[in-house]
Design an enzyme around this catalytic site. Structure first.
Site, PDB file in Angstrom:
ATOM      1  N   GLU A   2       0.861  -1.188   0.000  1.00 20.81           N
ATOM      2  CA  GLU A   2       0.000   0.000   0.000  1.00 20.81           C
ATOM      3  C   GLU A   2       0.890   1.229   0.000  1.00 20.81           C
ATOM      4  O   GLU A   2       2.084   1.121   0.292  1.00 20.81           O
ATOM      5  CB  GLU A   2      -0.896  -0.006   1.248  1.00 20.81           C
ATOM      6  CG  GLU A   2      -1.835  -1.205   1.283  1.00 20.81           C
ATOM      7  CD  GLU A   2      -2.724  -1.217   2.518  1.00 20.81           C
ATOM      8  OE1 GLU A   2      -2.596  -0.291   3.349  1.00 20.81           O
ATOM      9  OE2 GLU A   2      -3.523  -2.154   2.634  1.00 20.81           O
ATOM     10  N   PRO A   3       0.315   2.403  -0.267  1.00 21.36           N
ATOM     11  CA  PRO A   3       1.172   3.603  -0.279  1.00 21.36           C
ATOM     12  C   PRO A   3       1.961   3.766   1.017  1.00 21.36           C
ATOM     13  O   PRO A   3       3.098   4.212   1.002  1.00 21.36           O
ATOM     14  CB  PRO A   3       0.166   4.742  -0.473  1.00 21.36           C
ATOM     15  CG  PRO A   3      -0.966   4.115  -1.216  1.00 21.36           C
ATOM     16  CD  PRO A   3      -1.056   2.704  -0.694  1.00 21.36           C
ATOM     17  N   PHE A  10       1.502  -1.162  -6.696  1.00 23.49           N
ATOM     18  CA  PHE A  10       2.587  -2.048  -7.151  1.00 23.49           C
ATOM     19  C   PHE A  10       2.098  -3.484  -7.341  1.00 23.49           C
ATOM     20  O   PHE A  10       2.745  -4.442  -6.928  1.00 23.49           O
ATOM     21  CB  PHE A  10       3.769  -2.030  -6.170  1.00 23.49           C
ATOM     22  CG  PHE A  10       4.442  -0.695  -6.017  1.00 23.49           C
ATOM     23  CD1 PHE A  10       4.146   0.363  -6.881  1.00 23.49           C
ATOM     24  CD2 PHE A  10       5.382  -0.475  -5.015  1.00 23.49           C
ATOM     25  CE1 PHE A  10       4.778   1.607  -6.744  1.00 23.49           C
ATOM     26  CE2 PHE A  10       6.015   0.757  -4.878  1.00 23.49           C
ATOM     27  CZ  PHE A  10       5.712   1.802  -5.729  1.00 23.49           C
ATOM     28  N   ASP A  64       8.387 -17.500   1.778  1.00 17.79           N
ATOM     29  CA  ASP A  64       9.469 -18.490   1.950  1.00 17.79           C
ATOM     30  C   ASP A  64       9.599 -19.334   0.691  1.00 17.79           C
ATOM     31  O   ASP A  64      10.690 -19.666   0.260  1.00 17.79           O
ATOM     32  CB  ASP A  64       9.184 -19.427   3.137  1.00 17.79           C
ATOM     33  CG  ASP A  64       9.504 -18.746   4.455  1.00 17.79           C
ATOM     34  OD1 ASP A  64      10.133 -17.666   4.427  1.00 17.79           O
ATOM     35  OD2 ASP A  64       9.127 -19.298   5.504  1.00 17.79           O
ATOM     36  N   GLY A  77      31.488  -0.161 -21.888  1.00 17.05           N
ATOM     37  CA  GLY A  77      31.665   1.241 -22.262  1.00 17.05           C
ATOM     38  C   GLY A  77      30.475   1.758 -23.052  1.00 17.05           C
ATOM     39  O   GLY A  77      29.329   1.438 -22.716  1.00 17.05           O
ATOM     40  N   GLU A  90       9.513  -8.609  -3.676  1.00 13.42           N
ATOM     41  CA  GLU A  90       9.551  -9.847  -2.891  1.00 13.42           C
ATOM     42  C   GLU A  90      10.479  -9.705  -1.679  1.00 13.42           C
ATOM     43  O   GLU A  90      11.210 -10.607  -1.298  1.00 13.42           O
ATOM     44  CB  GLU A  90      10.017 -11.004  -3.774  1.00 13.42           C
ATOM     45  CG  GLU A  90       9.615 -12.385  -3.308  1.00 13.42           C
ATOM     46  CD  GLU A  90       8.144 -12.691  -3.556  1.00 13.42           C
ATOM     47  OE1 GLU A  90       7.435 -11.836  -4.126  1.00 13.42           O
ATOM     48  OE2 GLU A  90       7.701 -13.778  -3.148  1.00 13.42           O
ATOM     49  N   THR A 149      12.874  -6.393   0.018  1.00 13.86           N
ATOM     50  CA  THR A 149      14.125  -5.742  -0.398  1.00 13.86           C
ATOM     51  C   THR A 149      15.306  -6.505   0.200  1.00 13.86           C
ATOM     52  O   THR A 149      15.147  -7.293   1.126  1.00 13.86           O
ATOM     53  CB  THR A 149      14.196  -4.297   0.126  1.00 13.86           C
ATOM     54  OG1 THR A 149      14.160  -4.345   1.560  1.00 13.86           O
ATOM     55  CG2 THR A 149      13.048  -3.446  -0.393  1.00 13.86           C
TER      56      THR A 149
END
Lengths: 365, 421
Positions: free
Chosen positions: B142-143, B173, B272, B374, B398, B400
């Protein structure tokens, strides 16, 4: 199939080695480092566990079969006790295992039984050279064929128990190839420096500088006989041994610093309750597990003859050296000032930890 | 038992097929999907549905393997999670954004698998085997509640007159939230699993999952996020205003067991099981990046010399060797974690460790890969820059990297959430 559980035999071995590591090696390790001597009875007891004996088939005087997987499991457990002690106990492998891996039938029959049927004796090997650009695949020590003999010239460093050694395997550059040569005790031209080497750690493991000046050995003393041998399997067996020991030492440092952090009070809580410390411990545990898996897989590939086994052994050893440095450094950090004091074991583990990057050749499985 | 690292045969066979899918159906449209955010890769979705509806491979929970055992043959240990980990790794090697729109239920179906009764499973999961590809999603965040899921404000109140749950809140999300909730004639009817509290005073023990079917009044997709990477995957915000669902849409017990955290733990149990799978998606991206770097180096006459002492290697060789070490060790941790799941060994520690490692490994490998290449790494001519952007999400969703470190730390220290906050 994937499986991550040691078999019953391995579990029994691990229990025995674990008891030895905890009850004998660990208690002796600190004083041995300070005084520069590992008690003989601790070495003998370690030898009696029979790690090497169990990796040699009956026909050569042993009672088992070589398995790199069993080897890495056992040696991790032993190094968890003490690194210098583990290296000392297993010094005879430096002589026997390459013969087992790459020797001719005659060499196996002649040289292996006298080592493994007896009490621990100093049989050793000389690979490392004292040079910044030391490379086991580009040795500066040379071997040249001359009539019925090979003639060896050069200088070797960090050779464990060289002074008393009954015989040693000397690795030399023969036409660009690293080849082993069986060099008996007191052969003409072989001189061992009187003073033992003084290293950053491993004080309890006596190592020496060894000079070879026109040392002549019969052609039959070339490892593998007339045809010689491939050095890669030998090198890979050295690498997984070091990787497993790095895991063992790192686990010792991790567990000690974890337990310390759960005891030590700061600002009214245990220091382990601070995320700054807890996260370090979480990362240490994760990195140890990552390299343990890499080492197991490399050993399994060696046992099963997978084509990328040698490369994987290299990756495991390389990763293990970095991991051991990271983990042991953080263990010292977690103990703070006490970490730096020699009364506590962690600073020694940090000194051990740095060695894994350059000690290839001091152990083999 | 012993220690073995041989890829099981059924997995090796599966990988052979999936590699072709990854190359032909994913890589070929990767760039197009990235440039056209929220475009739907119908051909990939339909192909995967047709190929996999029989096996239910789109769910993040393995199929039951109990069927048709031949009593004459030796019993094979289950490999469902191992199969999934390999599959996700390979599809993500193809394109992780597209993998995330694989039909079959994803995390939504996995939540049902983990927490539902057998009747509920039949009711909600049968659709994934039907004619049209179908999606489901998990709504947790949620927010004001990300990793701290106990801060969830969405509520579910039982209306005893109608025996319906009335759900209110705002979820963000939500991966595949749009495909699960908005009608598309090419897709079947999906659902979301919304985590809500049935008793806000009870904290975590009051948390339950609720199945909300697509088309339920009051459940609206309000926004599609624009993201740094994984742009083929729709990330939705869903508003829930007086959403009414039948009583049996609650997953798990409808009453609060005081002094336990069972309700919440069920949600966590889903993690899990799925953490190593999400870790595997990251490893797939990292492998793509590393293989690309080695290929380009080789084209430029640079071969990595394995076996040399560290101090004789070039900088690029050291980087590549370190990347290989990270990639392989990270992958093996995942294999161990899913092997434990398959063999019903508690794997909360290994599962979180594998996610910690994969988050690090995926970010570091893709970042280093771009650096080594590069200007070629920074150009959109190649997919490498996209993989760099795609990779970062691995260390965020899932759980952080930091939340997983906390989980690992609690496990190794034997601390509760109260002792190590």
């Amino acid at each position: 199939m994937y499986s991550f559980e040691p078999n019953e035999e391995q579990q029994m071995l691990l229990e025995a080695v674990g008891r030895y590591a905890e009850n004998d090696l660990r208690p002796a390790g600190h004083d041995a480092e300070e005084e520069g001597i590992l008690p003989e009875k601790v070495v003998n007891k370690g030898w009696e566990l029979g790690l090497l004996q169990a990796s040699v088939p009956e026909e050569y005087g042993g009672f088992g079969e070589r398995s790199a997987v069993t080897g890495v499991l056992a040696i991790e457990e032993m190094a968890y006790g003490d690194l210098a002690g583990t290296l000392a106990v297993n010094v005879p492998s430096l002589f026997v295992t390459p013969i087992l891996l790459a020797g001719s039938e005659e060499q196996k029959k002649e040289y292996i039984p006298p080592v493994i049927e007896m009490d621990w004796q100093p049989y050793t090997a000389a690979l490392i050279e004292y040079a910044l650009d030391f490379d086991p695949l580009e040795l500066k020590t040379t071997a040249k064929a001359e009539g019925d003999s090979y003639v060896l010239n050069g200088e070797k460093a960090f050779v464990p128990f060289a002074k008393e050694a009954e015989a040693m395997l000397v690795y030399a550059n023969l036409d660009g190839q690293t080849q082993g040569f069986i060099v008996p005790k007191a052969v003409a031209g072989l001189s061992v420096r009187d003073e033992a080497e003084k290293l950053m750690s491993l004080n309890a493991l006596p190592t020496y500088r060894v000079k070879l000046e026109n040392v002549k050995v019969p052609r039959t003393n070339r490892l593998g006989g007339e045809a010689g041998h491939d050095f890669q399997p030998v090198l890979a067996a050295m690498r997984v041994a070091l990787a497993a020991m790095a895991v063992g030492v790192s686990r010792a440092a991790f567990e000690y610093s974890r337990d310390y952090a759960k005891e030590r009070e700061v600002f009214g809580v245990k220091v382990a309750q601070k995320q700054a410390i807890a996260f370090m411990l979480a990362e240490m545990a994760t990195e140890i597990e990552a390299i343990r898996m890499l080492t197991w897989e490399a050993a399994w590939k060696l046992d099963t003859g997978k084509e990328d086994a040698f490369k994987d052994a290299y990756l495991a050893a390389t990763g293990a050296a970095d991991m051991a440095m990271l983990v042991t450094d953080r263990a010292v950090q977690i103990l703070g000032g006490y970490g730096y004091i020699r009364e506590y074991p962690v600073e020694m583990w940090m000194r051990n930890g740095r060695g894994f990057a350059m000690l290839t050749g001091l152990a083999i499985l | 038992m012993s220690i073995e690292f041989e890829t099981p045969k059924p997995i090796a066979q599966q990988q052979f097929v999936l590699k072709t899918v990854a190359e032909e159906m994913m890589r070929s449209v990767s760039r197009e999907m990235d440039e056209n955010e929220h475009a739907i890769p119908y051909s990939y979705i339909e192909f995967m549905h047709a190929a996999m509806k029989a096996t239910g491979a789109g769910s993040l929970a393995p199929k039951d393997e109990k069927k048709e055992e031949d009593p004459n043959k030796p019993k094979r240990p289950p490999i469902g999670y191992q199969l999934l980990a390999h599959m996700l790794e390979m599809l993500s090697w193809g394109d992780v954004g597209m993998y995330l729109v694989t039909p079959g239920g994803g995390l939504g179906a996995a939540a049902v698998e983990a927490a539902a009764s057998p009747e509920q499973k039949r009711k909600f999961l049968a659709r994934f085997g039907e004619e049209k590809p179908t999606f489901a999603a998990m709504c947790m965040t949620e927010p004001g509640a990300g990793s701290d899921t106990s801060a969830i404000k969405t509520t579910a109140v039982l209306d005893e007159k109608t025996n319906e749950w009335v759900i209110n809140g705002e979820k963000i999300f939500v991966t595949a939230g749009h495909k699960s909730m908005v009608a598309d004639e090419k897709f079947g009817k999906g659902f979301i699993v919304v985590w809500a509290s049935i008793d806000p005073a009870a904290g975590r023990s009051g948390m339950r999952g609720f199945v909300i079917e697509a088309g339920t009044p009051g459940a609206t997709v309000t926004k599609l996020e624009h993201k740094m990477g994984i742009r083929a995957s729709d990330t939705a915000a869903i508003s829930l205003v007086d959403v009414r669902v039948p009583f049996d849409h609650v997953l798990g017990s409808p009453t609060v067991e005081k002094a336990t955290e069972k309700g919440f733990k069920k949600a966590m149990a889903t993690f899990d099981a799925t953490r190593p799978l999400v870790a595997a998606t990251g490893i797939g991206v990292a492998r793509a990046a590393l293989e690309f770097v080695k290929e380009k180096l080789s084209e430029n006459g640079i071969e990595v010399r394995y076996g040399l002492p560290r101090n004789k290697l070039t900088n690029i060789e050291r980087d590549v060797i370190d990347m290989e070490i990270m990639l392989r060790s990270g992958w093996l941790m995942i294999i161990k974690a899913v092997w434990m799941a398959d063999n019903a060994k508690p794997n909360a520690l290994e599962s979180s460790m594998s996610k910690v490692k994969a988050g690090d490994v995926t970010s570091r490998i893709t970042q280093k890969a771009v650096e080594i290449m590069g200007p070629l790494g920074y150009s959109r001519e190649f997919l490498l820059e996209k993989w760099f952007r795609d990779a970062k999400i691995t260390d965020i969703y899932e759980g952080t990297g930091q939340i997983n470190r906390l989980v690992v730390a609690r496990q190794i220290l034997g601390y509760s959430g109260r002792e190590l906050r």
